[in-house]
Design an enzyme around this catalytic site. Structure first.
Site, PDB file in Angstrom:
ATOM      1  N   SER A 107      -1.473  -8.164  -1.344  1.00  0.00           N
ATOM      2  CA  SER A 107      -1.625  -6.397  -2.224  1.00  0.00           C
ATOM      3  C   SER A 107      -1.351  -5.448  -1.223  1.00  0.00           C
ATOM      4  CB  SER A 107      -2.260  -5.858  -3.130  1.00  0.00           C
ATOM      5  OG  SER A 107      -3.513  -5.824  -2.813  1.00  0.00           O
TER       6      SER A 107
ATOM      7  N   LYS B  63      -6.585  -0.496  -1.597  1.00  0.00           N
ATOM      8  CA  LYS B  63      -6.040  -0.012  -2.041  1.00  0.00           C
ATOM      9  C   LYS B  63      -5.553   1.813  -1.699  1.00  0.00           C
ATOM     10  CE  LYS B  63      -5.101  -3.121  -5.360  1.00  0.00           C
ATOM     11  NZ  LYS B  63      -4.323  -4.482  -5.379  1.00  0.00           N
TER      12      LYS B  63
END
Length: 288
Positions: A66, A136
């Site tokens: 990701s 993230k």
């Protein structure tokens, strides 16, 4: 009469042994054997490692794609856990590790660890498989409006971001309606996060139906990932991209510290002005 007493007994050494004769070499103090000291050294090392993991730096393993190409699966990143203790909060552009805010990882399998791996994870030498943490990039903080239309560009406070870190071949925004299209204003105490591999990241966009509406509470942040420490061939720092420094992206809330600085300086300016006026000699006619 000329000799001073060593203690109440006067003639013996502090260990009860007879003193060395003049001219003879002194006997060396006995040291503990290495094997007797080893458990103490190991204990001290473990305590230090645990303190470092708890308060300073912790290693985390990257399990997914990701955050490609910034981070690859299998990378080990070092996370700064110290600055949050002094009130520092995540900022735009930082890569942060945070605890699962609302079952984002409920469908993700966890790999089992043996006893040795669990022990090393506990003291911070190895990442823990039991901790439900994510990594993230912070896109928006309190007061920011984050927006995606079509395939992009991604906008923060109306300013389009130039994002060289986005995975090659991906568009900054996803055209799907499941979460790729949005306009969100970030409330106080929250942050909006997205993965660099935009078409392969279940981030804030795809959790807007949870209790936080896809936002991550700031108090869930573990710390900022500041370096890739392993493998050696992947060693690199993780700086904040220049795109987050562009003019006009800051909100009024972000500019508040500057305003407070000006307000704080005003009394000093007035005091100096008043002092200068009182120190100026009066003119003959009485005018200043």
């Amino acid at each position: 009469m000329g000799n001073s007493a060593v203690g109440a007994g006067g003639s013996t050494g502090t260990d009860g042994e007879e003193p060395d004769e003049p001219g003879t070499p002194r006997r060396r103090a006995k040291h503990r054997s290495f094997w007797k000291e080893l458990p103490i050294l190991i204990g001290v090392a473990l305590v230090l490692a645990l303190l470092i993991k708890t308060f300073l730096v912790q290693a985390f393993s990257i399990p997914s794609e990701s955050m490609q190409n910034t981070l690859q699966p299998g990378d080990r990143v070092l996370v700064d856990k110290l600055t949050p203790w002094f009130g520092s909060e995540p900022a735009r552009g930082e890569v942060v590790v945070f605890h699962d805010p609302d079952n984002w990882l409920q469908d993700e399998p966890t790999s089992p660890q043996n006893v040795v791996q669990k022990a090393l994870s506990f003291i911070g030498i190895l990442p823990s498989a039991d901790e439900h943490d994510l990594i993230k990039r912070v896109i928006g903080v309190a007061g920011d409006t984050v927006e995606c239309k079509g395939t992009g560009p991604l906008k923060v406070n109306g300013k389009p971001l130039v994002e060289p870190y986005v995975y090659p071949g991906n568009t900054p925004c996803s055209a799907d309606q499941a979460g790729g299209q949005f306009k969100v204003t970030v409330p106080k105490g929250k942050m909006w996060v997205m993965g660099d591999h935009r078409q392969n990241s279940a981030d804030s966009r795809y959790h807007q139906q949870d209790k936080n509406h896809g936002l991550v509470p700031v108090d869930k942040a573990v710390g900022r990932a500041f370096v890739i420490g392993w493998p050696v061939t992947r060693w690199a720092t993780l700086p904040v991209p220049d795109t987050f420094d562009q003019a006009g992206i800051n909100t009024a809330a972000a500019l508040a510290p500057g305003a407070l600085t000006v307000a704080g300086a005003a009394p000093l300016v007035l005091w100096r002005r008043r002092r200068a006026l009182t120190a100026t000699p009066a003119a003959p006619n009485g005018d200043v």
